[in-house]
Write an enzyme that holds these catalytic residues in place. Structure first.
Site, short mmCIF file in Angstrom:
data_model
loop_
_atom_site.label_atom_id
_atom_site.label_comp_id
_atom_site.label_asym_id
_atom_site.label_seq_id
_atom_site.Cartn_x
_atom_site.Cartn_y
_atom_site.Cartn_z
N THR A 113 78.65 -37.43 8.03
CA THR A 113 78.45 -36.98 9.41
C THR A 113 79.78 -36.94 10.18
O THR A 113 80.13 -35.91 10.76
CB THR A 113 77.49 -37.94 10.14
OG1 THR A 113 76.30 -38.03 9.36
CG2 THR A 113 77.14 -37.42 11.51
N GLY A 134 82.99 -37.22 9.06
CA GLY A 134 83.99 -36.35 8.43
C GLY A 134 83.74 -34.89 8.75
O GLY A 134 84.67 -34.14 9.08
N VAL A 162 100.48 -31.07 19.83
CA VAL A 162 101.34 -31.88 18.95
C VAL A 162 102.53 -31.08 18.44
O VAL A 162 103.33 -31.59 17.67
CB VAL A 162 100.55 -32.47 17.75
CG1 VAL A 162 99.40 -33.31 18.25
CG2 VAL A 162 100.04 -31.39 16.82
N GLU A 221 90.09 -45.92 17.38
CA GLU A 221 89.32 -45.68 18.61
C GLU A 221 87.83 -45.47 18.31
O GLU A 221 86.96 -45.93 19.05
CB GLU A 221 89.88 -44.44 19.33
CG GLU A 221 89.25 -44.11 20.67
CD GLU A 221 89.51 -45.16 21.74
OE1 GLU A 221 90.66 -45.29 22.17
OE2 GLU A 221 88.56 -45.87 22.12
N GLY A 268 81.99 -45.00 19.95
CA GLY A 268 82.14 -43.58 19.65
C GLY A 268 83.23 -42.89 20.44
O GLY A 268 84.41 -43.23 20.33
N ILE A 275 83.96 -42.87 23.58
CA ILE A 275 84.46 -43.50 24.81
C ILE A 275 85.86 -44.07 24.56
O ILE A 275 86.03 -44.87 23.66
CB ILE A 275 83.51 -44.62 25.27
CG1 ILE A 275 82.10 -44.08 25.49
CG2 ILE A 275 84.04 -45.29 26.52
CD1 ILE A 275 81.07 -45.17 25.80
N GLU A 322 67.93 -46.68 11.67
CA GLU A 322 67.92 -46.56 10.21
C GLU A 322 66.60 -47.10 9.66
O GLU A 322 65.89 -47.84 10.33
CB GLU A 322 69.06 -47.41 9.62
CG GLU A 322 70.37 -47.32 10.35
CD GLU A 322 71.41 -46.55 9.55
OE1 GLU A 322 71.19 -46.32 8.35
OE2 GLU A 322 72.43 -46.18 10.15
N LYS A 348 81.71 -54.67 17.02
CA LYS A 348 82.41 -53.96 18.09
C LYS A 348 82.97 -54.93 19.13
O LYS A 348 84.10 -54.76 19.60
CB LYS A 348 81.48 -52.94 18.73
CG LYS A 348 81.12 -51.82 17.75
CD LYS A 348 79.90 -51.05 18.19
CE LYS A 348 79.55 -49.94 17.20
NZ LYS A 348 78.23 -49.35 17.49
#
Lengths: 439, 439
Positions: B18, B20, B38, B138, B143, B145, B199, B214
Site C-alpha cells: 500500500t 510503496g 530538489v 516522518e 501518517g 501529519i 485488521e 508511536k
C-alpha cells in the site's frame, strides 16, 4: 562523523520589543539543549534598540553584559563575527534596508516580519540566494505554529489544493465572543482592546489586512508562485452582526475570518473575508485568540495546524526554531538549502471569477410574490437557492429573508444583487457572507 | 549561487504494498514540482518485491520499465548508483538488516517502519551517524501529519512539557462510532473490520500496542532521551463500555485512546490508555480515523497537529517529504544535518508513580453508608473525590456509583481499589478510566 566547524554561533537581535524579549528568554532558558542540538553555543552578541533605561533593565535582568546593547544598526550588520541577524523590528523600513545589508554581508536572517515578506519577498529572497545565505520567516505566519516549514519540507511532495486559515487572533477572539456572549462587534472590540488583544487602531486586524499578508505568504509557498499582499482580496469583519451569527448557528455554520487560497485549473485565488463554515469543520472549533491553518493536499488529504498565532513566547518559539535551522545550515555548510520555491507564474483570479456559495439576508415587504421575484432575479443569473428562511419581523408588514445559494461565480451573484437592490419590494440588503462548505 | 552537484537522484523502494504504491504514485504525479524543489530528477531505479503478476501489473500501470522490479534486496542495497532507500516493508526483519546494510553502504534511508524505529532506533541512528547519512521516519508516526520534523526543527527551541496523541485511527474510529451510534465495542469492531479500518487480528490496534510504538518515538524526540516501545505502559480499549461513554458525556468528557508522554522534574512518563478528556479539549473533536497530536511546549504553548494517520496517500505524503529532505541534503552535502537528538538519559516513571485523576464506576448494595465507606477507604490513601453520581439501578437493591477523583498517584489509588474490592457492600468494580484534564 561530521566535523563541526564551529563551537559558537553569534547572533544579533534587531529590536528588543515583545518578540525580541521572548527570543532572548527562550534562547537563555533552553540554552543547554539548544547547544546540544546545533553542536555549538548560540551567543547573543549584539542587540539593537534605543539605549533607554527600560531596555537596559531588560538586558541586565537577563544577566547579559550591558555592552551587547547598541543603538547603531551597523554594529550588528557590519560585524563580521555575527552569523545570524534576527530581525524583529517590524514594519517596512528601516527593516528592509537592514535585512538586505545583512544578507549582502553574508549573514543568514531570521525574521517575524510579515509586512516585509508579503510585500517584498521576491527581492529579499533573491538577495539571500545570490549570497548563499538563509532567510527564514516561520514566525511571520501564525506565530508558533510550524506551518511554513511543514509546507516547504514535510508536505513538499503534495500538490496543495487549498489552504484556509484563521490567521488573525484578534478577529477570532472578537467573533468567538460575539458568538458565545451575544455581544455586538463594538462591545467585544472594546473588551479586546482592554485585554490587549486588539490595538488602539484596530484597522489592520478587523479590516483583514494583517490576515492578507499571512495568506499571501502561505499562497506563495503552497503554489510556488509569488503572491504579494496587494493581490489579496480583503474584506473585514466590521459588518458582521449578532443576527448573522445567530442565523449561521441555526443553519449549522460558524462565522470565521478566513484567509483562503486555492489553486484551480492552474490559477490561484487568494482572499480574506468572513466566511460561514460548517460547525463540523475542524476550523469551527478554533476559539478565542487561537490560530489554525487547514491545508488540503492531493496526497496528505485534510490536515490542520493549531496553536497560538501571536504573543511573546509563541512567536519566539518560531524565531528560535529558525535560528536553530539556520545554525544547523552553518554547521553543515548548507546555507540556502531551503530557499524560495516561487519558480512558477500562476494567474491570480479576480474576486468576480471566484466560485463560492453566498448567505444573503435582506429586509423585504411582507407581501405575496416577494420571494418569487427575488428567486427569479437570482435564476436569471444562474444562481440557484439551496436554503431559504422567511420570517415576519414587525407589525409594519416587513419580513426578513435569509437564503443560501449553491455555488456561483461571484460576478453573477453581484449582478443579481444589483437587480434585487432595485426591486420595490426589497427594503434593504442587510448582509452578504460567503459560505465555504464545498467538499 | 550554490552549484548543484547532481541532476538525478536515484531511489530504491523496498516493498510495493500500500505505502510503496502510494510513494510511486505521488513521485510520478508531482514529478515536475518535486524536481524543481530538489533541483534534480528523482528516479525510481529499483523496486524490491516478489515478481508476481500483481506487482508487475502495478509497475507497468505506472509506465515504469519492467526491469525496475527485482526480488533481490542486494540489487538495491549494493547498487552504488542508488542514493536513497525507501523502506516500506514493515516489520522487524528483514527490514532491519536491509536498513543497516543500506546505511553502511552510504545510502540515506527513508522509512515508515514504526516497529523498527521504536524498538531499535538507537542502533539504527548510530549506524546512520557513523556513515554520515540520513535516516528519516516522518511516516512512522501519524501518517501524513508533519509531527517529527516539527518537533526536530520548528519547535526545537522549546522545552516540551507534554504530548498527547490520538495516533491510532482504528481505535479512534471505534470509539467515535460507539459514542455517536450507541453501539458496543464488538459491533463497531466488526464494522471497522468490514470497512478495512481494522485488521482481522485487531490486537495491535485495540490493545494499544501500535500507539505505544508511536508514542515511544515521539517521547524520544520530545525529551531527547531514548525510549523504546517496551518502556511504554499500555492498556487498550477492549473494556470500554457504552455506559462509560454515556457517563463521560454526562460529566463533560470524551473517551479517547491517547498516547501520553510528559516530562516532570527531569523524569519521563510514557503511556497509552483510554482517557477521559474535557469536551472542550482540541483532541475531543478529532473523530473517525483521523489522528491528532497535541504538543505543549514552554514557549509555543498549546499546539495541535491534525490529519490522516494512515492510508496509502497520507503515508506516502510523509515518505515523499522525507525523500525531498534527504535529496536536498545530498544536493547540499549536508547529510546527517538532522540526526538523533537522544543526548540525555532520563528516568522513566513506572505507572504507579504517575499522577492522574480517575473515573471509577462500580455496582454496590444500595444501603446507607456505602458511599461513606468507599470515601473513607479513598481518604485513607489520600484520594479525594471531585464528583460523585449515585443511581439505583434495579429492584434488587443495587446502585451504581460513579466518581471522579482529584489528582492522585496511581499506586495509592490502586491500594484503595484493592480495599474497596473487599468491601461487602461493593458488588463489582465495573470500570476504571484515567481522566486527563489538568491544565
Amino acid at each position: 562523523m561530521h566535523i563541526s566547524q564551529r563551537n559558537k554561533i553569534n547572533i544579533g537581535i534587531m529590536g528588543m520589543g515583545t518578540v525580541g524579549t521572548g527570543v532572548v528568554k527562550v534562547l537563555l532558558e533552553n540554552k543547554e539543549t539548544i547547544s546540544r542540538k546545533v553542536d555549538a553555543h548560540i551567543e547573543i552578541r549584539k542587540i539593537l534598540d534605543q539605549n533607554t533605561t527600560v531596555v537596559l533593565d531588560k538586558i541586565q535582568a537577563f544577566d547579559l553584559p550591558a555592552d551587547v546593547l547598541t543603538d547603531q544598526a551597523k554594529d550588528l550588520l557590519d560585524d563580521p563575527e555575527i552569523d545570524i541577524i534576527v530581525e524583529v523590528l517590524g514594519g517596512i523600513q528601516p527593516a528592509k534596508d537592514y535585512m538586505i545589508r545583512a544578507l549582502e554581508n553574508g549573514k543568514s536572517v531570521v525574521t517575524a516580519n510579515k509586512d516585509l515578506i508579503a510585500a517584498h519577498g521576491k527581492e529579499l529572497f533573491d538577495v539571500a540566494a545570490l549570497h548563499d545565505v538563509d532567510l527564514f520567516f516561520e514566525a511571520s505566519v501564525a506565530g508558533g505554529i510550524p506551518i511554513i516549514q511543514s509546507l516547504k519540507e514535510s508536505l513538499a511532495g503534495n500538490h496543495i489544493k487549498q489552504i484556509m486559515g484563521i490567521v488573525n487572533g484578534t478577529t477570532n477572539f472578537i467573533l468567538t465572543k460575539m458568538s458565545e456572549e451575544g455581544k455586538t462587534f463594538d462591545e467585544v472590540l472594546a473588551q479586546a482592546q482592554a485585554l490587549g488583544y486588539a490595538e488602539a487602531d484596530p484597522t489592520a486586524d478587523v479590516g483583514g489586512f494583517d490576515a492578507a499578508r499571512k495568506v499571501a505568504i502561505l499562497a506563495s509557498i503552497a503554489f510556488n508562485t509569488r503572491i504579494t499582499d496587494a493581490a489579496v482580496f480583503v474584506e473585514g469583519i466590521t459588518k458582521i452582526s449578532h443576527l448573522d451569527i445567530t442565523y449561521a448557528k441555526e443553519l449549522g455554520y460558524t462565522i470565521k475570518l478566513l484567509g483562503i487560497t486555492k489553486e484551480i485549473d492552474g490559477e490561484v485565488e487568494v482572499r480574506v473575508h468572513p466566511a460561514m463554515i460548517p460547525i463540523s469543520h475542524p476550523l469551527s472549533s478554533v476559539k478565542d485568540a487561537f490560530n489554525a491553518v487547514f491545508v488540503e493536499g492531493d496526497a496528505v488529504g485534510k490536515t490542520m495546524f493549531y496553536g497560538r498565532g501571536a504573543g511573546e513566547l509563541p512567536t519566539a518559539s518560531a524565531v528560535v526554531g529558525d535560528i536553530i535551522s539556520a545554525s544547523r545550515n552553518i554547521q553543515f555548510s548548507s546555507r540556502g538549502r531551503l530557499g524560495c520555491t516561487c519558480f512558477e507564474h500562476k494567474r491570480i483570479r479576480s474576486i468576480g471569477e471566484i466560485k463560492t456559495k453566498f448567505y444573503l439576508r435582506m429586509v423585504v415587504k411582507d407581501r405575496p410574490g416577494v420571494l418569487a421575484s427575488i428567486a427569479a432575479v437570482l435564476g436569471n443569473q444562474n444562481v440557484s437557492i439551496a436554503t431559504v428562511i422567511q420570517k415576519r419581523i414587525d407589525e409594519k408588514g416587513r419580513a426578513e429573508i435569509v437564503l443560501i445559494t449553491h455555488l456561483v461565480e461571484e460576478r453573477h451573484f453581484r449582478d443579481a444583487i444589483a437587480v434585487i437592490n432595485g426591486l420595490s419590494s426589497v427594503e434593504n440588503i442587510e448582509s452578504i457572507i460567503r459560505v465555504e462548505d464545498a467538499d
